[in-house]
Enzyme design. Structure first.
Site, PDB file in Angstrom:
ATOM      1  N   THR A  55       0.841  -1.203   0.000  1.00  0.00           N
ATOM      2  CA  THR A  55       0.000   0.000   0.000  1.00  0.00           C
ATOM      3  C   THR A  55       0.872   1.248   0.000  1.00  0.00           C
ATOM      4  O   THR A  55       0.614   2.203  -0.748  1.00  0.00           O
ATOM      5  CB  THR A  55      -0.926   0.008   1.230  1.00  0.00           C
ATOM      6  OG1 THR A  55      -1.681  -1.194   1.267  1.00  0.00           O
ATOM      7  CG2 THR A  55      -1.878   1.192   1.173  1.00  0.00           C
ATOM      8  N   LYS A 155     -12.697  -1.276  18.781  1.00  0.00           N
ATOM      9  CA  LYS A 155     -12.944  -1.246  20.221  1.00  0.00           C
ATOM     10  C   LYS A 155     -12.909   0.190  20.735  1.00  0.00           C
ATOM     11  O   LYS A 155     -13.675   0.569  21.636  1.00  0.00           O
ATOM     12  CB  LYS A 155     -11.903  -2.097  20.947  1.00  0.00           C
ATOM     13  CG  LYS A 155     -12.043  -2.053  22.467  1.00  0.00           C
ATOM     14  CD  LYS A 155     -11.058  -2.984  23.161  1.00  0.00           C
ATOM     15  CE  LYS A 155     -11.228  -2.906  24.674  1.00  0.00           C
ATOM     16  NZ  LYS A 155     -10.360  -3.870  25.387  1.00  0.00           N
ATOM     17  N   HIS A 291     -46.434 -25.876  -2.232  1.00  0.00           N
ATOM     18  CA  HIS A 291     -46.080 -26.390  -0.903  1.00  0.00           C
ATOM     19  C   HIS A 291     -44.769 -27.159  -0.927  1.00  0.00           C
ATOM     20  O   HIS A 291     -44.659 -28.273  -0.399  1.00  0.00           O
ATOM     21  CB  HIS A 291     -47.210 -27.246  -0.340  1.00  0.00           C
ATOM     22  CG  HIS A 291     -48.480 -26.484  -0.137  1.00  0.00           C
ATOM     23  ND1 HIS A 291     -48.559 -25.350   0.626  1.00  0.00           N
ATOM     24  CD2 HIS A 291     -49.730 -26.685  -0.637  1.00  0.00           C
ATOM     25  CE1 HIS A 291     -49.794 -24.878   0.611  1.00  0.00           C
ATOM     26  NE2 HIS A 291     -50.527 -25.664  -0.153  1.00  0.00           N
TER      27      HIS A 291
END
Length: 551
Positions: A55, A155, A291
């Protein structure tokens, strides 16, 4: 994704201030939009971007100023990239509560700088499996640092914004512009919730792989709600429809509703039965379900003929049923349905031609679903291959509730090659009979046990379902054939049985009705006796070697 928008930092008494984002940690496998996103972070907001490996290289190549993760941790990436972000200067920067004096004092003492934004998505573990990875490759694609950073940031959503989906970049930037470089607490909490759902799904996929997709000691399944339903099987039962987050294309759960009333619980159940059944059939095929049982099924040269023959298999039961077609729907097919005056609850197909939709619009209550395509039988988003020796494809778990618990099994997505079938008796089927036997067998797989199907010329002419004993299912199927074919009844038909024929009586009843060939799994302790009776009665007996119970 819903991004909450409120006025920046004008909070009620006791509310927490939304922290301005000054530092971002970016490490993504999916690099879609990441350069433009980070450019905005840097140029519009002056944010320091810390990044890792590939990245960082992509961002640097685009001319963006990037701080390498090694500069933050003081350690190089090591062990083939297995260790790069697992460091107190990363996780301390994520977990430190800005409102906690002791946390911030500890961070300052140890030279830990806060990280306010985390942009991370995970190694594509499931895509790696789908590409046929070896075990070693699969293990190397288990992300450790990514989930750790995501969970730490999630968190601490009170202070940290965490983004996992490139589709959210624009919304996050828009909110930061509105909030002078911050995000709303509601947004951070919503994004954190997505993180825990993502990591739970990710860990479940790994556990499923390591256990060979067999039910383990614990079974974790994540579902997302599609819609609330008016009620369940009965009006006094609450219900909702859920789907797997990685729901594959061309499925009922991913189908587009083009028109009609809201789908009910029973609609969805019946439509799944119809769509699953028609996927089993080769060629241009139609299945009509009532059904959860196919009351009509046929394969023909065109969609109109396939539908007409399926409808003729049981016009009474077809009324109020579900129609499934495995080819695009034409206006001529819709007109045929109208000509038959058939009331249709749901019509599902890969696609609908424009003039067909115009005709369907005259029945606005009919629910019309387009799947976009047809997955071959045995296909599902959890499959990566088929065992060449067994032709078994490991699918998703099929779940059934029992009092105090749940039964889990791999779905019956077995595919079978007729070349592996065996002729149990002395008589050999003709090419035409074998073709009908395979058709009857495929339809029988979709019928509730005990199941017997009768077919002739690629058309279902009789079906016995759900009887406590197999011979009664045969009698029910024969009675229906006598209605459909008043001149011949079951004479000249072939029959299929979803499980082995345990006694000669079923063969005797079918033979007395004129059935000339039967296909079943075989494997009964009385197989020899059953085969002898079939030979004596001039009935061909073919064994598949696999049963398809459907309770």
């Amino acid at each position: 994704m819903i991004i909450a928008r409120k006025r920046p930092n004008r909070l009620t008494k006791g509310a927490r201030v939304n922290p301005i984002i000054k530092r971002a940690l970016v490490s993504v496998t999916d690099k879609t939009g990441i350069v433009d996103f980070c450019r905005s972070l840097i140029e519009e907001f002056g944010i320091e971007v810390v990044s890792t490996g590939g990245t960082a290289a992509v961002l640097a190549e685009a001319g963006l100023a990037v701080t390498a993760i090694e500069e933050v941790t003081g350690f190089p990436e090591m062990m083939d990239g297995r260790v790069k972000t697992l460091h107190p200067k990363v996780h301390g920067g994520l977990l430190a509560r800005r409102s906690n004096e002791a946390h911030m004092k500890a961070a300052a003492e140890h030279g830990i700088t806060a990280i306010d934004l985390v942009v991370v998505n995970l190694y594509a573990f499931e895509a790696t499996l789908a590409a046929g990875a070896t075990e070693e490759q699969a293990i190397e694609n288990i992300d450790i640092g990514g989930p750790s950073m995501l969970r730490s940031a999630a968190k601490n959503f009170e202070s940290v914004c965490v983004v996992t989906d490139p589709a959210a970049y624009d919304s996050v930037l828009a909110e930061m512009r509105a909030y002078a470089g911050a995000t709303a607490l509601e947004t951070r909490k919503a994004l954190a919730t997505e993180v825990f759902a993502l990591t739970a799904r990710y860990d479940a996929a790994i556990a499923e792989y390591l256990t060979g997709r067999k039910p383990g000691e614990q079974l974790t399944i994540e579902l997302e709600k599609v819609q609330d339903l008016r009620y369940g099987e009965n009006p006094h039962q609450e219900a909702a429809f859920y789907r797997y987050p990685d729901c594959t294309e061309n499925t009922l759960a991913a189908a587009e509703k083009l028109q009609g009333k809201e789908l009910s619980y029973n609609n969805i159940l019946d439509t799944d039965a119809a769509w699953s059944a028609v996927r089993e059939l080769p060629g241009v095929s139609c299945v009509i379900v009532k059904h959860t049982n196919p009351c009509g099924a046929a394969t023909a040269d065109d969609v109109v003929s396939a539908y007409q023959r399926a409808w003729e298999g049981d016009p009474i039961s077809a009324f109020g049923g579900i129609i499934a077609i495995n080819r695009p729907v034409t206006a001529a097919l819709v007109q045929a349905i109208y000509d038959n005056k058939q009331f249709v609850e749901v019509f599902i197909a890969p696609s609908f031609e424009a003039d067909a939709l115009e005709l369907l619009a005259t029945k606005p209550n009919m629910r019309v679903l387009a799947t976009g395509g047809v997955n071959p039988p045995g296909d599902c988003s959890k499959c990566s291959d088929v065992d060449a020796s067994t032709l078994l494809c490991k699918g998703r778990y099929s779940l059934r509730s029992v009092e105090g618990g749940v039964l889990a099994q791999i779905e019956d997505v077995a595919t079978e090659d007729p070349a592996g079938f065996t002729v149990a008796g002395k008589l050999q089927p003709t090419e035409s009979q074998l073709k009908d036997l395979v058709f009857a067998w495929k339809v029988c797989k979709s019928v509730k046990s005990n199941a017997i199907t009768l077919a002739k010329d690629q058309m279902l002419v009789g079906m016995g379902a759900g009887q406590p004993n197999r011979v009664n299912s045969a009698r029910v199927a024969i009675a229906q054939a006598e209605i459909v074919c008043p001149d011949t009844g079951a004479a000249g038909c072939v029959a299929a049985s979803d499980a082995f024929i345990p006694f000669p009586d079923t063969v005797e009843v079918l033979a007395a009705a004129g059935v000339k060939a039967i296909i079943h799994p075989g494997g009964s302790i009385r197989d020899e006796e059953v085969v002898k009776v079939a030979d004596d009665l001039g009935v061909i007996l073919v064994a598949t070697g696999r049963r398809h119970f459907r309770h």
